[in-house]
Design a protein around this motif. Structure first.
Motif, mmCIF file in Angstrom:
data_model
loop_
_atom_site.group_PDB
_atom_site.id
_atom_site.type_symbol
_atom_site.label_atom_id
_atom_site.label_comp_id
_atom_site.label_asym_id
_atom_site.label_seq_id
_atom_site.Cartn_x
_atom_site.Cartn_y
_atom_site.Cartn_z
ATOM 1 N N SER A 1 0.863 -1.175 0.000
ATOM 2 C CA SER A 1 0.000 0.000 0.000
ATOM 3 C C SER A 1 0.899 1.225 0.000
ATOM 4 C CB SER A 1 -0.917 0.013 1.229
ATOM 5 O OG SER A 1 -0.139 0.030 2.420
ATOM 6 N N GLY A 2 0.303 2.383 -0.195
ATOM 7 C CA GLY A 2 1.079 3.610 -0.185
ATOM 8 C C GLY A 2 1.690 3.930 -1.540
ATOM 9 N N ARG A 3 2.406 5.056 -1.584
ATOM 10 C CA ARG A 3 3.049 5.500 -2.817
ATOM 11 C C ARG A 3 4.521 5.820 -2.557
ATOM 12 N NH1 ARG A 3 -0.227 6.815 -7.239
ATOM 13 N NH2 ARG A 3 -2.449 6.630 -6.803
ATOM 14 N N TYR A 4 5.306 5.736 -3.605
ATOM 15 C CA TYR A 4 6.754 5.837 -3.474
ATOM 16 C C TYR A 4 7.320 6.837 -4.475
ATOM 17 C CZ TYR A 4 6.060 1.577 -0.817
ATOM 18 O OH TYR A 4 5.625 0.668 0.111
ATOM 19 N N ASP A 5 8.413 7.458 -4.076
ATOM 20 C CA ASP A 5 9.124 8.367 -4.972
ATOM 21 C C ASP A 5 9.956 7.599 -5.990
ATOM 22 O OD1 ASP A 5 8.727 11.158 -3.630
ATOM 23 O OD2 ASP A 5 9.324 9.821 -1.988
ATOM 24 N N VAL A 6 10.466 6.457 -5.570
ATOM 25 C CA VAL A 6 11.346 5.641 -6.418
ATOM 26 C C VAL A 6 10.972 4.170 -6.269
ATOM 27 C CG1 VAL A 6 13.722 4.983 -6.949
ATOM 28 C CG2 VAL A 6 13.237 7.284 -6.072
ATOM 29 N N ILE A 7 10.790 3.499 -7.398
ATOM 30 C CA ILE A 7 10.637 2.047 -7.411
ATOM 31 C C ILE A 7 11.797 1.481 -8.218
ATOM 32 C CG2 ILE A 7 9.231 0.081 -8.164
ATOM 33 C CD1 ILE A 7 6.754 1.805 -7.818
ATOM 34 N N VAL A 8 12.502 0.512 -7.641
ATOM 35 C CA VAL A 8 13.616 -0.131 -8.334
ATOM 36 C C VAL A 8 13.413 -1.643 -8.328
ATOM 37 C CG1 VAL A 8 15.307 1.673 -7.864
ATOM 38 C CG2 VAL A 8 14.988 -0.171 -6.210
ATOM 39 N N PRO B 1 3.276 11.317 -8.046
ATOM 40 C CA PRO B 1 3.161 11.973 -9.360
ATOM 41 C C PRO B 1 4.485 12.198 -10.081
ATOM 42 C CG PRO B 1 1.650 12.977 -7.819
ATOM 43 C CD PRO B 1 2.473 11.999 -7.020
ATOM 44 N N ALA B 2 5.523 12.580 -9.350
ATOM 45 C CA ALA B 2 6.833 12.807 -9.983
ATOM 46 C C ALA B 2 7.748 11.606 -9.802
ATOM 47 C CB ALA B 2 7.485 14.055 -9.404
ATOM 48 N N GLY B 3 7.151 10.447 -9.534
ATOM 49 C CA GLY B 3 7.925 9.262 -9.202
ATOM 50 C C GLY B 3 8.733 8.695 -10.356
ATOM 51 N N ALA C 1 15.160 3.635 -16.964
ATOM 52 C CA ALA C 1 14.302 4.356 -16.021
ATOM 53 C C ALA C 1 13.123 4.969 -16.757
ATOM 54 C CB ALA C 1 15.106 5.438 -15.302
ATOM 55 N N PHE C 2 11.998 5.066 -16.040
ATOM 56 C CA PHE C 2 10.746 5.531 -16.620
ATOM 57 C C PHE C 2 10.016 6.444 -15.648
ATOM 58 C CE2 PHE C 2 11.768 1.286 -18.085
ATOM 59 C CZ PHE C 2 11.659 1.393 -19.472
ATOM 60 N N LYS C 3 9.159 7.311 -16.201
ATOM 61 C CA LYS C 3 8.232 8.118 -15.405
ATOM 62 C C LYS C 3 6.849 8.029 -16.037
ATOM 63 C CE LYS C 3 11.483 11.429 -13.388
ATOM 64 N NZ LYS C 3 11.841 12.867 -13.221
ATOM 65 N N ILE C 4 5.828 8.263 -15.221
ATOM 66 C CA ILE C 4 4.457 8.243 -15.738
ATOM 67 C C ILE C 4 4.281 9.355 -16.767
ATOM 68 C CG2 ILE C 4 2.019 8.459 -15.118
ATOM 69 C CD1 ILE C 4 2.763 7.434 -12.324
ATOM 70 N N LYS C 5 3.620 9.036 -17.871
ATOM 71 C CA LYS C 5 3.373 10.041 -18.899
ATOM 72 C C LYS C 5 2.505 11.166 -18.355
ATOM 73 C CE LYS C 5 3.663 6.946 -22.896
ATOM 74 N NZ LYS C 5 2.946 6.338 -24.040
#
Length: 284
Positions: free
Chosen positions: A180-187, A237-239, A279-283
């Motif tokens: 659960s929750g949201r993250y700034d970085v997923i690796v 959002p800026a993850g 590396a990727f970011k949400i469009k």
């Protein structure tokens, strides 16, 4: 009792006849790991006698190496990006190429290194990637997931070993299933080897690395599909999401993430010049 110099000469010859690719280097790693020696010690202590308990341990370890067990698994630990990490049966032996993934993430976070970032590492293994990021990002917090409880235990132990336990936790989960929750970085350094390739891998890999961390399915891309499908719900959002890939998977992995709503923002090659991390970011 034998001297260090004599032992090194013996091991070099033993490993050479055992078809070890770089016999002197592996002898130095093995003896140095068992005795706690630096490279300089091999010169300054060359004529020192080896204590009997170390001599016995070295001979036992050398036999295991010639029978195909990787040197760092014999030692049960490995250095990675300046950290010492313990290795277990349910973790990969962290390879130097994975440091490229760490470098890519740190480059993309330049200017944000003192922020209170939340990091998620999917398929934590030894904890190598997440723990190095925590060591380089002093205010970050990390969460590691894995299906293997042994890997979670190893990662938690490595966090404690490196003074990072207060900023690191683990969750047993199949990718995002129990998160659960949201993250700034997923690796993630997920399994990415095609199932039909597994039997052709070097003996050291196929007989000693955990299959759960190797087998990426029929085309080697199953993990990327699962990660790309679920990542957007867990990114801020800026993850940023960054993954290690096989040397020939750059385009395939990029296409998977783009079709899932991500833009590719960076890529990196390993020390042999092969494509190794993206590396990727949400469009927007």
């Amino acid at each position: 009792m034998t001297t260090l110099d004599h032992m090194m000469a013996h091991l070099r010859n033993y490993f050479m006849h055992g078809n070890i690719e770089d016999p002197m280097a592996e002898a130095r790693i093995l003896v140095g790991g068992i005795m706690g020696l630096t490279r300089t010690d091999f010169i300054t202590k060359a004529e020192d006698h080896i204590p009997l308990e170390h001599e016995i341990a070295i001979h036992d370890a050398a036999g295991r190496r010639v029978r195909g067990e990787p040197v760092y698994r014999i030692l049960g630990k490995r250095g990675f990006y300046g950290l010492e990490l313990k290795i277990s049966d349910e973790t990969l032996d962290p390879r130097p190429d994975t440091e490229v993934l760490v470098d890519l993430v740190l480059d993309l976070l330049e200017g944000r290194r003192n922020e209170s970032l939340d990091i998620l590492d999917l398929g934590i293994g030894t904890g190598a990637v997440c723990l190095v990021l925590l060591s380089e990002l002093p205010n970050a917090r990390g969460t590691g997931t894995d299906l293997a409880q042994g890997a979670l235990d190893t990662a938690a132990g490595n966090a404690a070993l490196n003074g990072l336990a207060s900023r690191f936790g683990t969750v047993r989960s199949n990718w995002f299933a129990d998160l659960s929750g949201r993250y700034d970085v997923i690796v993630s350094n997920p399994p990415y080897i095609r199932s039909d390739v597994i039997p052709t891998l070097d003996r050291e890999v196929r007989e000693h690395d955990p299959m759960l961390a190797l087998d990426g399915g029929t085309d080697g891309l199953d993990a990327y599909r699962a990660i790309a499908k679920g990542a957007a719900r867990f990114l801020k959002p800026a993850g940023l999401i960054a993954v290690e890939t096989g040397f020939d998977q750059k385009d395939s992995v990029r296409n998977i993430f783009e079709q899932a709503g991500f833009d590719a923002v960076a890529a990196a090659k390993d020390y042999a010049g092969n494509d190794r991390a993206q590396a990727f970011k949400i469009k927007n």
